[in-house]
Design a protein around this motif. Structure first.
Motif, mmCIF file in Angstrom:
data_model
loop_
_atom_site.group_PDB
_atom_site.id
_atom_site.type_symbol
_atom_site.label_atom_id
_atom_site.label_comp_id
_atom_site.label_asym_id
_atom_site.label_seq_id
_atom_site.Cartn_x
_atom_site.Cartn_y
_atom_site.Cartn_z
ATOM 1 N N MET A 1 23.653 92.902 110.161
ATOM 2 C CA MET A 1 25.058 93.607 109.517
ATOM 3 C C MET A 1 24.912 94.396 108.520
ATOM 4 S SD MET A 1 28.725 91.831 109.205
ATOM 5 C CE MET A 1 29.060 91.676 110.863
ATOM 6 N N VAL A 2 25.343 95.334 108.292
ATOM 7 C CA VAL A 2 25.251 96.324 106.967
ATOM 8 C C VAL A 2 26.675 96.614 106.642
ATOM 9 C CG1 VAL A 2 24.540 98.455 105.894
ATOM 10 C CG2 VAL A 2 23.095 97.383 107.895
ATOM 11 N N GLU A 3 26.878 96.185 105.435
ATOM 12 C CA GLU A 3 28.349 96.334 105.058
ATOM 13 C C GLU A 3 28.501 97.107 103.491
ATOM 14 O OE1 GLU A 3 32.426 93.456 103.997
ATOM 15 O OE2 GLU A 3 30.349 92.716 104.608
ATOM 16 N N ILE A 4 29.187 98.220 103.625
ATOM 17 C CA ILE A 4 29.245 99.167 102.374
ATOM 18 C C ILE A 4 30.688 99.180 102.071
ATOM 19 C CG2 ILE A 4 27.258 100.265 103.132
ATOM 20 C CD1 ILE A 4 29.127 102.812 103.373
ATOM 21 N N TRP A 5 30.779 99.219 100.689
ATOM 22 C CA TRP A 5 32.493 99.561 100.230
ATOM 23 C C TRP A 5 32.198 100.289 98.825
ATOM 24 C CZ3 TRP A 5 29.743 95.034 100.028
ATOM 25 C CH2 TRP A 5 29.804 94.317 98.897
ATOM 26 N N HIS A 6 33.195 101.301 98.482
ATOM 27 C CA HIS A 6 33.042 102.190 97.156
ATOM 28 C C HIS A 6 34.347 102.427 97.073
ATOM 29 C CE1 HIS A 6 33.400 105.765 99.367
ATOM 30 N NE2 HIS A 6 32.517 105.377 100.302
ATOM 31 N N CYS A 7 34.661 102.934 95.681
ATOM 32 C CA CYS A 7 35.763 103.699 95.154
ATOM 33 C C CYS A 7 35.973 105.168 95.790
ATOM 34 C CB CYS A 7 35.997 103.610 93.724
ATOM 35 S SG CYS A 7 34.695 104.714 92.808
ATOM 36 N N ASN A 8 37.212 105.522 95.546
ATOM 37 C CA ASN A 8 37.572 106.958 95.957
ATOM 38 C C ASN A 8 36.928 108.151 94.934
ATOM 39 O OD1 ASN A 8 39.479 106.755 94.232
ATOM 40 N ND2 ASN A 8 41.260 106.426 95.590
ATOM 41 N N THR A 9 37.329 109.247 95.036
ATOM 42 C CA THR A 9 37.022 109.983 93.879
ATOM 43 C C THR A 9 37.739 110.062 92.590
ATOM 44 O OG1 THR A 9 38.582 111.850 94.696
ATOM 45 C CG2 THR A 9 36.368 112.075 95.392
ATOM 46 N N LYS A 10 38.883 109.054 92.673
ATOM 47 C CA LYS A 10 39.233 108.890 91.270
ATOM 48 C C LYS A 10 39.069 107.444 90.766
ATOM 49 C CE LYS A 10 43.856 111.289 92.886
ATOM 50 N NZ LYS A 10 45.334 110.830 93.033
ATOM 51 N N GLY A 11 38.204 106.806 91.354
ATOM 52 C CA GLY A 11 37.729 105.609 90.611
ATOM 53 C C GLY A 11 38.298 104.349 91.299
ATOM 54 N N GLU A 12 39.182 104.711 92.240
ATOM 55 C CA GLU A 12 40.199 103.496 92.681
ATOM 56 C C GLU A 12 39.538 102.796 94.058
ATOM 57 O OE1 GLU A 12 44.392 105.643 91.446
ATOM 58 O OE2 GLU A 12 43.434 106.040 93.450
ATOM 59 N N TYR A 13 39.560 101.589 94.353
ATOM 60 C CA TYR A 13 39.108 100.733 95.222
ATOM 61 C C TYR A 13 40.254 100.323 96.097
ATOM 62 C CZ TYR A 13 34.279 99.921 93.550
ATOM 63 O OH TYR A 13 32.810 100.079 93.168
ATOM 64 N N ILE B 1 32.204 109.498 101.673
ATOM 65 C CA ILE B 1 32.209 110.596 100.677
ATOM 66 C C ILE B 1 31.269 109.977 99.350
ATOM 67 C CG2 ILE B 1 34.227 111.522 101.263
ATOM 68 C CD1 ILE B 1 35.481 109.729 98.923
ATOM 69 N N ILE B 2 30.917 110.966 98.506
ATOM 70 C CA ILE B 2 30.263 110.544 97.399
ATOM 71 C C ILE B 2 31.372 109.995 96.525
ATOM 72 C CG2 ILE B 2 29.248 111.460 95.345
ATOM 73 C CD1 ILE B 2 28.024 113.651 96.982
ATOM 74 N N PRO B 3 31.356 108.840 95.913
ATOM 75 C CA PRO B 3 32.445 108.203 95.473
ATOM 76 C C PRO B 3 32.472 108.891 94.058
ATOM 77 C CG PRO B 3 30.497 106.711 95.418
ATOM 78 C CD PRO B 3 30.208 107.948 96.310
ATOM 79 N N GLY B 4 33.717 108.373 93.220
ATOM 80 C CA GLY B 4 33.968 108.796 91.937
ATOM 81 C C GLY B 4 33.522 107.732 90.803
ATOM 82 N N LYS B 5 33.985 107.751 89.614
ATOM 83 C CA LYS B 5 33.597 106.760 88.500
ATOM 84 C C LYS B 5 34.763 106.098 88.049
ATOM 85 C CE LYS B 5 29.632 109.742 87.653
ATOM 86 N NZ LYS B 5 28.695 110.397 86.603
ATOM 87 N N TYR B 6 34.780 105.114 87.334
ATOM 88 C CA TYR B 6 35.713 104.385 86.599
ATOM 89 C C TYR B 6 35.229 103.646 85.475
ATOM 90 C CZ TYR B 6 33.734 100.421 89.166
ATOM 91 O OH TYR B 6 32.594 99.453 89.752
ATOM 92 N N LYS B 7 36.052 103.307 84.389
ATOM 93 C CA LYS B 7 35.467 102.941 83.082
ATOM 94 C C LYS B 7 34.992 101.275 83.160
ATOM 95 C CE LYS B 7 36.391 106.008 79.413
ATOM 96 N NZ LYS B 7 37.219 105.714 78.002
ATOM 97 N N ASN B 8 33.923 100.920 82.822
ATOM 98 C CA ASN B 8 33.529 99.436 82.743
ATOM 99 C C ASN B 8 33.443 99.191 80.978
ATOM 100 O OD1 ASN B 8 32.546 96.859 83.053
ATOM 101 N ND2 ASN B 8 30.629 97.366 82.483
ATOM 102 N N GLY B 9 34.680 98.788 80.494
ATOM 103 C CA GLY B 9 34.808 98.802 79.153
ATOM 104 C C GLY B 9 34.977 100.112 78.495
ATOM 105 N N SER B 10 34.173 100.592 77.629
ATOM 106 C CA SER B 10 34.322 101.994 76.988
ATOM 107 C C SER B 10 33.369 102.846 77.714
ATOM 108 C CB SER B 10 33.596 101.898 75.576
ATOM 109 O OG SER B 10 32.390 101.297 75.434
ATOM 110 N N LEU B 11 32.360 102.398 78.674
ATOM 111 C CA LEU B 11 31.528 103.348 79.564
ATOM 112 C C LEU B 11 32.047 103.516 80.846
ATOM 113 C CD1 LEU B 11 28.300 101.499 78.204
ATOM 114 C CD2 LEU B 11 29.381 103.584 77.476
#
Length: 201
Positions: A85-97, A123-133
């Motif tokens: 079983m292969v399971e994947i998950w990721h955020c959208n382009t706005k960084g939202e899950y 799709i290629i996912p977006g990014k979100y902040k982890n603290g200041s990065l």
């Protein structure tokens, strides 16, 4: 050996080493290697019971479409594992899950075929902040198979400027999980290859 053959041979050697590590033939004719795929953090946004589906391209989803595919192997580095079983998950382009809806957007799982292969459309996912990065763009993996240890991991994308300072993507054991996005055919379709090597229980 002419220049073209040398380049091709060198490239194939580099791919073999980078994909498999070192693979040794034992006296009994079997193989053993150090190709095991490394772990990464689960992260806070995992949701169990994602739908069994290979197509994560929901209506209205924005982003560059990719096909994410590969083969699941045993720890000998050469034997494909079917029914893993292969399971994947990721955020959208706005960084939202999608943490709440019954649609389980950008989340899915499937079973490998008899050749150990899997493939997701997403799709290629977006990014979100982890603290200041910002965390680099990434896709989470969870892989289970009855005779293998569970794998929790993530993949990242070559050239992402946020990898260098990320606490997880910058680690040495993540190097083989920083992948190329490949325009694989004449139509410009983008593909990411990620073969996975599980450790036996």
């Amino acid at each position: 050996m002419d220049r073209q053959k040398f380049i091709i041979t060198s490239a194939l050697t580099a791919i073999g080493l980078s994909t498999f590590g070192s693979v040794l033939k034992k006296p009994d004719g079997t193989y053993n290697g150090d190709c095991e795929t490394t772990n990464d953090i689960l992260g806070p946004f995992y949701r169990p019971d994602a739908p069994l589906r290979a197509n994560l391209l929901s209506k209205g989803l924005v982003g560059s479409r990719i096909q994410l595919k590969g083969t699941i192997y045993k720890s000998d580095c050469i034997t494909p594992l079917d029914n893993a079983m292969v399971e994947i998950w990721h955020c959208n382009t706005k960084g939202e899950y999608d943490n709440d809806t019954t649609d389980y957007n950008q989340r899915g799982r499937l079973m490998t075929n008899k050749q150990g292969e899997y493939s997701f459309a997403t799709i290629i996912p977006g990014k979100y902040k982890n603290g200041s990065l910002y965390r680099p763009a990434h896709i989470h993996y969870r892989v289970t198979e009855e005779n293998s240890k569970e794998l929790i991991s993530q993949i990242y994308f070559r050239g992402d400027p946020h990898i260098e300072k990320d606490p997880w993507a910058s680690q040495a054991n993540a190097t083989m999980r920083i992948l190329e996005i490949i325009p694989e055919d004449t139509s410009g379709n983008l593909v990411i290859h990620f073969d996975i090597y599980l450790k036996e229980k």
